[in-house]
Enzyme design. Sequence first.
Site, PDB file in Angstrom:
ATOM      1  N   HIS A   1       0.856  -1.188   0.000  1.00 16.64           N
ATOM      2  CA  HIS A   1       0.000   0.000   0.000  1.00 16.64           C
ATOM      3  C   HIS A   1       0.895   1.242   0.000  1.00 16.64           C
ATOM      4  CE1 HIS A   1      -3.111   2.815   0.738  1.00 16.64           C
ATOM      5  NE2 HIS A   1      -3.910   2.077   1.479  1.00 16.64           N
TER       6      HIS A   1
ATOM      7  N   HIS B   1      -2.692   7.108  -0.749  1.00 18.85           N
ATOM      8  CA  HIS B   1      -3.594   7.793   0.181  1.00 18.85           C
ATOM      9  C   HIS B   1      -2.947   8.384   1.424  1.00 18.85           C
ATOM     10  CE1 HIS B   1      -6.706   6.685  -2.477  1.00 18.85           C
ATOM     11  NE2 HIS B   1      -6.721   5.406  -2.158  1.00 18.85           N
TER      12      HIS B   1
ATOM     13  N   TYR C   1      -0.317   7.597   3.299  1.00 17.18           N
ATOM     14  CA  TYR C   1       0.329   6.798   4.335  1.00 17.18           C
ATOM     15  C   TYR C   1       1.851   6.822   4.130  1.00 17.18           C
ATOM     16  CZ  TYR C   1      -4.491   5.793   5.250  1.00 17.18           C
ATOM     17  OH  TYR C   1      -5.827   5.948   5.517  1.00 17.18           O
TER      18      TYR C   1
END
Length: 324
Positions: A137, A140, A142
């Site tokens: 991931h 967004h 992070y």
Amino acid sequence: MPYCTTPRGPPGGLLLTEATGVSDTAQGYPHTPGIWTKEQVEAWKPIVQAVHDKGGIFFCQIWHCGRVSNYGYQPNGIAPISSTDKQIPWQGLHDGSVEEYSPPRRLRSDEIPGIVNDFRHAARNAIEAGFDGIEIHGAHGYLLEQFMKDSANDRTDEYGGSLENRCRFALEVVQGVADEVGADRVGVRFSPFADFMECWDSDPLKLGLYMVESLSEIGVLYCHVVEPRMSIIDGRRQIPHRLLPMRKAFKGTFIAAGGYNREEGNKVVDEEYTDLVAFGRLFLANPDLPRRFQLNAPLNKYNRFTFYIPDPVVGYTDYPFLDA
């Protein structure tokens, strides 16, 4: 929230877990899973087996929240780590509540290999738990994106400044995970056009192209890229469709995400704008989404306010199948 190109029920398809923490410093939300301990590995095994019993392919999405956290989620109440010491302002959440984030601590360059190793360890644990692969991931706002985007990365060392330096940490994570489990088992999700959590870039297309070209060199299985924010034009919802240069530059499988419905998804695959389309909210509310798409059947409406509650039934397994 799970993402999938096909079903929970019928055979086949790629299913992704919700974001899963790589260490005890990775957490930033209540009730989110992890995969850094043996106990967590054992807890994942029957879940993975259940997906395999249905004929599905199951990847574990691993993440680190970075500064999208507060002292309460951190071991011994320490400061969350980030590319920067800039704090995120309070955020209004989907349920009307307000989340306050603690001032982060800027990672020293000599600490970064340890975070890379956390991702490697988590990936190895995921394979031990039976997952077919890993999705990293990097979207967004992070931790990985906190390094990649120039609104959040104010470093002056080898991990800041130029585009190449800002992407260095994310690519070291990808390379480390690829070395650990094989590049053919690794996908990467990122969102160059997003501005979530005070994280945006002054040249998102250039960032996206650099990342997909670098990921092609590593040889990862797929890129899972988020479209720019949708807009309303003449009363109709419009997806901006700005991923085509990245799709052309990437040598592996390309997955587009961003609020697609059945017609839009079919159209962009037919036009070779993308190889696959990911569905999150629609898939969550429709456990037999592929069948409904095949039949052009009505869809259950999702309830946004139940997306992140801890109840294992309400807002997840209570959505009916078409036959019901």
